[in-house]
Design a protein around this motif. Structure first.
Motif, mmCIF file in Angstrom:
data_model
loop_
_atom_site.group_PDB
_atom_site.id
_atom_site.type_symbol
_atom_site.label_atom_id
_atom_site.label_comp_id
_atom_site.label_asym_id
_atom_site.label_seq_id
_atom_site.Cartn_x
_atom_site.Cartn_y
_atom_site.Cartn_z
ATOM 1 N N GLU A 129 -38.870 37.097 87.741
ATOM 2 C CA GLU A 129 -38.230 35.981 86.703
ATOM 3 C C GLU A 129 -39.646 35.222 85.956
ATOM 4 O OE1 GLU A 129 -34.938 33.775 87.109
ATOM 5 O OE2 GLU A 129 -33.591 35.484 87.649
ATOM 6 N N ILE A 130 -39.869 35.493 84.844
ATOM 7 C CA ILE A 130 -41.053 34.346 84.236
ATOM 8 C C ILE A 130 -40.365 33.388 83.194
ATOM 9 C CG2 ILE A 130 -43.285 34.424 83.153
ATOM 10 C CD1 ILE A 130 -43.496 37.355 84.199
ATOM 11 N N THR A 131 -40.644 32.238 83.352
ATOM 12 C CA THR A 131 -40.065 31.167 82.629
ATOM 13 C C THR A 131 -41.137 30.394 81.943
ATOM 14 O OG1 THR A 131 -38.109 31.195 84.058
ATOM 15 C CG2 THR A 131 -38.336 29.400 82.511
ATOM 16 N N CYS A 132 -40.865 30.106 80.751
ATOM 17 C CA CYS A 132 -41.797 29.131 80.415
ATOM 18 C C CYS A 132 -41.629 27.655 80.577
ATOM 19 C CB CYS A 132 -41.785 29.236 78.643
ATOM 20 S SG CYS A 132 -42.756 27.732 77.832
ATOM 21 N N ASN A 133 -42.597 27.066 81.022
ATOM 22 C CA ASN A 133 -42.448 25.599 81.132
ATOM 23 C C ASN A 133 -42.105 24.596 80.164
ATOM 24 O OD1 ASN A 133 -42.792 26.156 84.159
ATOM 25 N ND2 ASN A 133 -44.998 26.215 83.866
ATOM 26 N N SER A 134 -42.101 25.325 78.917
ATOM 27 C CA SER A 134 -41.752 24.218 77.669
ATOM 28 C C SER A 134 -40.690 24.806 76.743
ATOM 29 C CB SER A 134 -42.963 24.001 76.928
ATOM 30 O OG SER A 134 -42.746 23.212 75.833
ATOM 31 N N CYS A 135 -40.566 25.993 76.239
ATOM 32 C CA CYS A 135 -39.831 26.489 75.538
ATOM 33 C C CYS A 135 -38.679 27.242 76.251
ATOM 34 C CB CYS A 135 -40.359 27.164 74.401
ATOM 35 S SG CYS A 135 -41.020 28.851 74.886
ATOM 36 N N SER A 136 -37.594 28.014 75.429
ATOM 37 C CA SER A 136 -36.562 28.713 75.943
ATOM 38 C C SER A 136 -37.049 30.157 76.714
ATOM 39 C CB SER A 136 -35.565 28.843 75.008
ATOM 40 O OG SER A 136 -35.980 29.536 73.801
ATOM 41 N N SER A 155 -50.118 36.252 82.651
ATOM 42 C CA SER A 155 -51.181 35.433 82.564
ATOM 43 C C SER A 155 -51.065 33.996 82.616
ATOM 44 C CB SER A 155 -52.122 35.935 81.580
ATOM 45 O OG SER A 155 -51.733 35.310 80.215
ATOM 46 N N GLY A 156 -49.899 33.375 82.570
ATOM 47 C CA GLY A 156 -49.881 32.057 82.792
ATOM 48 C C GLY A 156 -49.555 31.404 81.210
ATOM 49 N N GLN A 157 -49.354 32.207 80.398
ATOM 50 C CA GLN A 157 -49.401 31.603 78.942
ATOM 51 C C GLN A 157 -48.192 32.265 78.236
ATOM 52 O OE1 GLN A 157 -51.442 31.605 74.475
ATOM 53 N NE2 GLN A 157 -52.686 32.489 76.308
ATOM 54 N N CYS A 158 -47.322 31.401 77.889
ATOM 55 C CA CYS A 158 -45.969 31.672 76.817
ATOM 56 C C CYS A 158 -46.510 32.437 75.765
ATOM 57 C CB CYS A 158 -45.121 30.440 76.832
ATOM 58 S SG CYS A 158 -43.692 30.838 75.574
ATOM 59 N N PRO A 159 -45.830 33.457 75.448
ATOM 60 C CA PRO A 159 -46.246 34.361 74.040
ATOM 61 C C PRO A 159 -45.682 33.549 72.840
ATOM 62 C CG PRO A 159 -44.222 35.409 75.328
ATOM 63 C CD PRO A 159 -45.034 34.453 76.259
ATOM 64 N N PHE A 160 -44.869 32.606 73.182
ATOM 65 C CA PHE A 160 -44.407 32.065 71.983
ATOM 66 C C PHE A 160 -45.086 30.623 71.520
ATOM 67 C CE2 PHE A 160 -41.244 35.303 72.821
ATOM 68 C CZ PHE A 160 -41.222 35.956 71.602
ATOM 69 N N CYS A 161 -45.026 29.635 72.706
ATOM 70 C CA CYS A 161 -45.368 28.434 72.458
ATOM 71 C C CYS A 161 -46.846 27.965 73.144
ATOM 72 C CB CYS A 161 -44.405 27.235 73.030
ATOM 73 S SG CYS A 161 -44.213 27.037 74.671
ATOM 74 N N THR A 162 -47.161 28.887 74.187
ATOM 75 C CA THR A 162 -48.560 28.849 74.650
ATOM 76 C C THR A 162 -48.440 27.873 75.887
ATOM 77 O OG1 THR A 162 -49.787 27.032 73.403
ATOM 78 C CG2 THR A 162 -49.831 29.461 72.328
ATOM 79 N N ALA A 163 -47.316 27.420 76.286
ATOM 80 C CA ALA A 163 -47.244 26.718 77.236
ATOM 81 C C ALA A 163 -47.441 27.459 78.853
ATOM 82 C CB ALA A 163 -45.902 25.789 77.296
ATOM 83 N N THR A 164 -47.487 26.679 79.880
ATOM 84 C CA THR A 164 -47.782 27.685 81.057
ATOM 85 C C THR A 164 -46.519 28.082 81.465
ATOM 86 O OG1 THR A 164 -47.374 25.423 82.344
ATOM 87 C CG2 THR A 164 -49.557 26.142 81.819
ATOM 88 N N THR A 165 -46.570 28.922 82.188
ATOM 89 C CA THR A 165 -45.254 29.709 82.695
ATOM 90 C C THR A 165 -45.011 29.539 84.178
ATOM 91 O OG1 THR A 165 -46.360 31.740 82.817
ATOM 92 C CG2 THR A 165 -45.195 31.386 80.883
ATOM 93 N N LYS A 177 -43.416 44.510 76.694
ATOM 94 C CA LYS A 177 -44.324 44.550 77.552
ATOM 95 C C LYS A 177 -45.557 43.623 77.236
ATOM 96 C CE LYS A 177 -46.099 48.855 77.195
ATOM 97 N NZ LYS A 177 -46.458 50.061 77.578
ATOM 98 N N HIS A 178 -45.920 43.562 75.997
ATOM 99 C CA HIS A 178 -46.909 42.673 75.661
ATOM 100 C C HIS A 178 -46.426 41.111 75.904
ATOM 101 C CE1 HIS A 178 -48.544 46.166 73.702
ATOM 102 N NE2 HIS A 178 -49.614 45.606 73.450
ATOM 103 N N HIS A 179 -45.404 40.941 75.548
ATOM 104 C CA HIS A 179 -44.888 39.342 75.807
ATOM 105 C C HIS A 179 -45.038 39.103 77.273
ATOM 106 C CE1 HIS A 179 -42.856 38.699 72.021
ATOM 107 N NE2 HIS A 179 -44.048 38.920 71.717
ATOM 108 N N LEU A 180 -44.406 40.112 78.234
ATOM 109 C CA LEU A 180 -44.479 39.967 79.731
ATOM 110 C C LEU A 180 -46.083 39.902 80.250
ATOM 111 C CD1 LEU A 180 -41.683 42.205 80.760
ATOM 112 C CD2 LEU A 180 -42.049 39.709 81.316
ATOM 113 N N ALA A 181 -46.904 40.611 79.538
ATOM 114 C CA ALA A 181 -48.361 40.615 79.975
ATOM 115 C C ALA A 181 -48.826 39.444 79.714
ATOM 116 C CB ALA A 181 -49.027 41.742 79.302
ATOM 117 N N ALA A 182 -48.701 38.636 78.656
ATOM 118 C CA ALA A 182 -49.227 37.398 78.289
ATOM 119 C C ALA A 182 -48.374 36.318 79.275
ATOM 120 C CB ALA A 182 -48.786 37.013 77.113
#
Length: 281
Positions: free
Chosen positions: A192-199, A164-174, A156-161
């Motif tokens: 579906e929420i996908t990081c534009n940089s990591c997996s 907001s447009g920030q990957c919870p792991f690498c901080t790239a845009t989503t 839930k916390h990772h999805l919230a981040a």
């Protein structure tokens, strides 16, 4: 990426990082002088030590006035290794879940495989289930129920981040994608929420990424809907498109008291939230 892994391909370099991280306190970490660091690593050949220290400079180690400190990349790597130590198995691979299948009301079963904590129904195939990465460290000092709730809260916390447009792991845009066909039919659409940089890539129902938004939790609570329950235990929402340009989507959730309404845009930003008396709505 290959270069980042290659830099760690020697025991001396790993020993240097461990020594630097021993007293790590983020940006306030005290530097370790060269001689002290060399002693900690137990390398007597200064040439060999300099070679391996030099390989780490920049990416994982930074030289400052009084010695050497680890970078944020080094600490992120260390956390990942501690969380997923090879050869260390979780003390449980299957456990009870204090919840019922939203489709058939059968008891749910939790499993932990390949680092993912999953909750599934073994009685039907109508519910897609829940699955999210959960490091083995999370099992320590937690009951079965606490493990599932910890994994659910983590997701839930990772999805919230990510919303907001920030990957919870690498901080790239989503990037956020909505199942617009389901919205047009009034169903509960997938998101579906996908990081534009990591997996990082997560799929969920439309309400889950909104469950830490204060305006959403307030109207859900006002409608007598328990916001602390598992996401799959929430009432099924209905959706409709109230505007196409700009896109606005209304989500309705019927509670025991009233109906909560939330209007979002195509990026899951909350535009408005309120309640409707069921007797009038």
């Amino acid at each position: 990426m290959q270069e980042a892994f290659a830099l760690l391909g020697h025991d001396i370099r790993l020993d240097i990082l461990v020594a630097l991280l021993d007293n790590w306190v983020a940006a306030y970490t005290e530097p370790i002088p060269y001689a002290e660091l060399m002693d900690a690593v137990e390398v007597e050949d200064s040439g060999k030590f300099n070679y391996h220290l030099g390989k780490l400079r920049g990416a994982y180690v930074q030289q400052v006035e009084d010695g050497y400190v680890p970078t944020a990349a080094a600490t992120a790597l260390y956390r990942a290794v501690v969380a997923h130590q090879p050869g260390r198995e979780a003390n449980r691979t299957q456990f009870d879940v204090d919840s019922e299948c939203p489709s058939c009301d059968a008891e749910l079963v939790g499993t932990h495989e390949r680092g993912f904590l999953s909750v599934d129904c073994t009685s039907c195939e109508d519910w897609i289930g829940f699955s999210y990465p959960f490091p083995k460290n999370g099992f320590a000092n937690r009951s079965d129920d606490e493990i599932v709730r910890a994994a659910h809260s983590r997701c839930k916390h990772h999805l919230a981040a990510a919303r907001s447009g920030q990957c919870p792991f690498c901080t790239a845009t989503t990037t956020i994608e909505l199942q617009k066909d389901a919205i047009a039919e009034g169903d509960d659409p997938a998101v579906e929420i996908t990081c534009n940089s990591c997996s990082f890539h997560v799929g969920s129902r439309i309400l889950f990424p909104l469950l830490l938004e204060t305006r959403v939790t307030t109207v859900l609570s006002n409608a007598a809907i328990d916001v602390e329950q598992y996401e799959w235990e929430l009432p099924d929402p209905t959706t409709c498109i109230t505007s196409r340009d700009p896109l606005r989507i209304q989500i309705r959730v019927h509670g025991d008291k009233d109906t909560a309404t939330v209007v979002i845009d195509n990026c899951l930003n909350v535009c408005s939230a309120g309640t409707i008396d069921d007797g009038q709505g």
